[in-house]
Structures are given as C-alpha cells and as structure tokens.
Design a protein around this motif. Structure first.
Motif, short mmCIF file in Angstrom:
data_model
loop_
_atom_site.label_atom_id
_atom_site.label_comp_id
_atom_site.label_asym_id
_atom_site.label_seq_id
_atom_site.Cartn_x
_atom_site.Cartn_y
_atom_site.Cartn_z
N GLU A 150 34.36 57.57 23.32
CA GLU A 150 34.51 56.16 23.70
C GLU A 150 35.63 56.02 24.74
OE1 GLU A 150 32.60 52.84 23.66
OE2 GLU A 150 32.02 54.38 22.23
N GLN A 151 36.71 56.77 24.58
CA GLN A 151 37.83 56.73 25.53
C GLN A 151 37.38 57.25 26.90
OE1 GLN A 151 40.57 59.11 23.20
NE2 GLN A 151 41.91 57.34 22.90
N GLU A 152 36.61 58.33 26.92
CA GLU A 152 36.12 58.88 28.19
C GLU A 152 35.16 57.91 28.86
OE1 GLU A 152 36.28 63.69 27.43
OE2 GLU A 152 34.64 62.55 26.52
N SER A 153 34.31 57.27 28.08
CA SER A 153 33.38 56.28 28.65
C SER A 153 34.15 55.12 29.26
CB SER A 153 32.42 55.76 27.57
OG SER A 153 31.50 56.74 27.20
N ASN A 154 35.19 54.68 28.56
CA ASN A 154 36.02 53.59 29.09
C ASN A 154 36.73 54.01 30.37
OD1 ASN A 154 35.27 51.92 26.98
ND2 ASN A 154 37.07 52.42 25.74
N LEU A 155 37.24 55.23 30.42
CA LEU A 155 37.90 55.75 31.62
C LEU A 155 36.90 55.81 32.78
CD1 LEU A 155 40.39 57.10 33.00
CD2 LEU A 155 39.41 59.28 32.26
N ALA A 156 35.71 56.33 32.51
CA ALA A 156 34.68 56.41 33.57
C ALA A 156 34.33 55.02 34.07
CB ALA A 156 33.44 57.12 33.03
N THR A 157 34.21 54.07 33.17
CA THR A 157 33.90 52.69 33.56
C THR A 157 35.01 52.13 34.45
OG1 THR A 157 32.61 52.33 31.54
CG2 THR A 157 33.40 50.37 32.68
N GLU A 158 36.25 52.37 34.06
CA GLU A 158 37.40 51.91 34.86
C GLU A 158 37.39 52.52 36.26
OE1 GLU A 158 41.15 52.59 32.92
OE2 GLU A 158 40.42 51.72 31.04
N ARG A 159 37.17 53.83 36.34
CA ARG A 159 37.18 54.53 37.63
C ARG A 159 36.05 54.02 38.53
NH1 ARG A 159 41.51 55.68 35.87
NH2 ARG A 159 42.38 57.76 35.62
N MET A 160 34.87 53.84 37.95
CA MET A 160 33.74 53.36 38.75
C MET A 160 33.97 51.92 39.19
SD MET A 160 30.29 55.13 37.18
CE MET A 160 30.51 54.55 35.50
N LYS A 161 34.54 51.10 38.32
CA LYS A 161 34.83 49.71 38.68
C LYS A 161 35.82 49.66 39.84
CE LYS A 161 36.33 45.30 36.79
NZ LYS A 161 36.79 44.57 35.61
N ALA A 162 36.86 50.49 39.77
CA ALA A 162 37.85 50.54 40.86
C ALA A 162 37.19 51.00 42.16
CB ALA A 162 39.00 51.47 40.49
N PHE A 163 36.33 52.02 42.07
CA PHE A 163 35.65 52.51 43.27
C PHE A 163 34.77 51.41 43.87
CE2 PHE A 163 31.76 54.15 45.17
CZ PHE A 163 32.29 54.81 46.25
N VAL A 164 33.95 50.80 43.04
CA VAL A 164 33.01 49.78 43.53
C VAL A 164 33.78 48.61 44.14
CG1 VAL A 164 31.30 48.08 42.76
CG2 VAL A 164 31.10 50.45 42.02
N GLY A 165 34.94 48.30 43.60
CA GLY A 165 35.74 47.20 44.13
C GLY A 165 36.23 47.43 45.55
N SER A 166 36.28 48.70 45.96
CA SER A 166 36.73 49.01 47.33
C SER A 166 35.65 49.72 48.16
CB SER A 166 37.99 49.89 47.27
OG SER A 166 37.68 51.13 46.64
N TRP A 167 34.43 49.77 47.65
CA TRP A 167 33.34 50.49 48.32
C TRP A 167 32.91 49.73 49.56
CZ3 TRP A 167 28.15 51.72 45.35
CH2 TRP A 167 27.50 52.81 45.96
N THR A 168 32.90 50.44 50.68
CA THR A 168 32.47 49.82 51.93
C THR A 168 31.50 50.74 52.66
OG1 THR A 168 34.30 50.77 53.20
CG2 THR A 168 34.64 48.56 52.24
N ALA A 169 30.73 50.13 53.54
CA ALA A 169 29.85 50.87 54.44
C ALA A 169 30.08 50.28 55.82
CB ALA A 169 28.39 50.71 54.01
#
Length: 176
Positions: free
Chosen positions: A31-50
C-alpha cells in the motif's frame, strides 16, 4: 478485489482516444509503494508538457500491480520527447520501488481474485496442466487508448493475442 474499477479508472471527461500506457510491476506493491507511485505520477503529470504546452494526463495504480499513465491528446499531442520523459519517470520509479516495470515477458492473469504472474516461457506448461485456459482472464497490456483499455485490458485469453502463440487457448481448433 473489485474489477469494476477498470471501467471507471480513467475519468469520463478524458477522450476515448486518450493514449494509455500500462506498466506491470513484477510483484504486488505494498500500500505504501502504491501511494508513493501515485504521488510520483501525480507530480510528473502536473508538470508534463509537449512542446511547452501542458499535457492533460493522469497516473493511477490499479490492483497494487499496474501503473497506468494516460494522456488526453485532444488539446496537446504527446510527442516523442514528452513520451521519453514519461519513460524516464517510470524508470526512476522502477528503481525507487525495486520492481521491474518493463519486463514484457511476464504475463498477468486474474484468478481467484488476485493477479497471477507467469513468465511467457512457462505458459505452455500452465496450459497443459490446466492452470490456464481460454477462459482465463488475461491482462492485455497492449492497449493504446482509453477505449481499448476499458473494453479489452482484461479479457479471456482466447480473445487475446496469446492465441496466435498458444493455439491451445482457442475454443476450437482451426479447420474443424
């Protein structure tokens, strides 16, 4: 385990043609690893540009096993550079979690309300032993859009690309 989450995992306001990438972890995440992965992906998507334009995206963890990254290209097309940045983020996350997210020789099935992972080299034996058959639910990570994810990510093995390599999964032999 509720499989209905597949149909609602990607928000309804995302286009059916939104691009989807599925990364299967080589083992179940805590559960902790899933939460960490969710946090990392959320941070990435928040700054994702093309090409300087923001990408409307989402990153989700499903069944503590699958990391799903989605980009709605209705406003911004995801280019090679922006795709490469998402792969680099997943590689860093793979290292941080201590799991393999890029091993495409591992197949995932849904049995007894859990995810069963088999190396493709062991599938023939599993079929011969009756552990896997055409009705076994298979996670087909070769989905490219929201529409195909929702309709075909989890499907009977007999309806997937596996039947081309493992004809024993077919309902009836061809030519009969």
């Amino acid at each position: 385990m509720q499989l209905s989450i597949i149909e609602t995992a990607i928000p309804a306001y995302f286009s059916p043609q939104s691009r989807v990438w599925v990364y299967a972890a080589s083992r179940e995440l805590t559960e902790q690893e899933s939460n960490l992965a969710t946090e990392r992906m959320k941070a990435f998507v928040g700054s994702w540009t093309a090409h300087g334009a923001p990408v409307q995206g989402i990153g989700i963890v499903l069944l503590n096993r699958f990391l799903v990254l989605v980009a709605d290209e209705t406003l911004t097309h995801v280019s090679g550079c922006s795709t490469d940045s998402s792969v680099r983020m997943m590689q860093a996350l793979q290292e941080e979690l201590g799991v393999d997210l890029f091993n495409r020789t591992l197949l995932n099935f849904y049995q007894d309300e859990k995810v069963l992972t088999l190396p493709i080299a062991e599938l023939s034996t599993a079929i011969a032993e009756g552990k896997i058959n055409g009705d076994s639910l298979f996670f087909d990570h070769v989905v490219g859009t929201k529409d195909s994810f929702e309709s075909g990510w989890l499907q009977p093995a007999k309806k997937s690309w596996l039947v081309n390599r493992f004809p024993a999964l077919r309902e009836q032999p061809i030519g009969y």
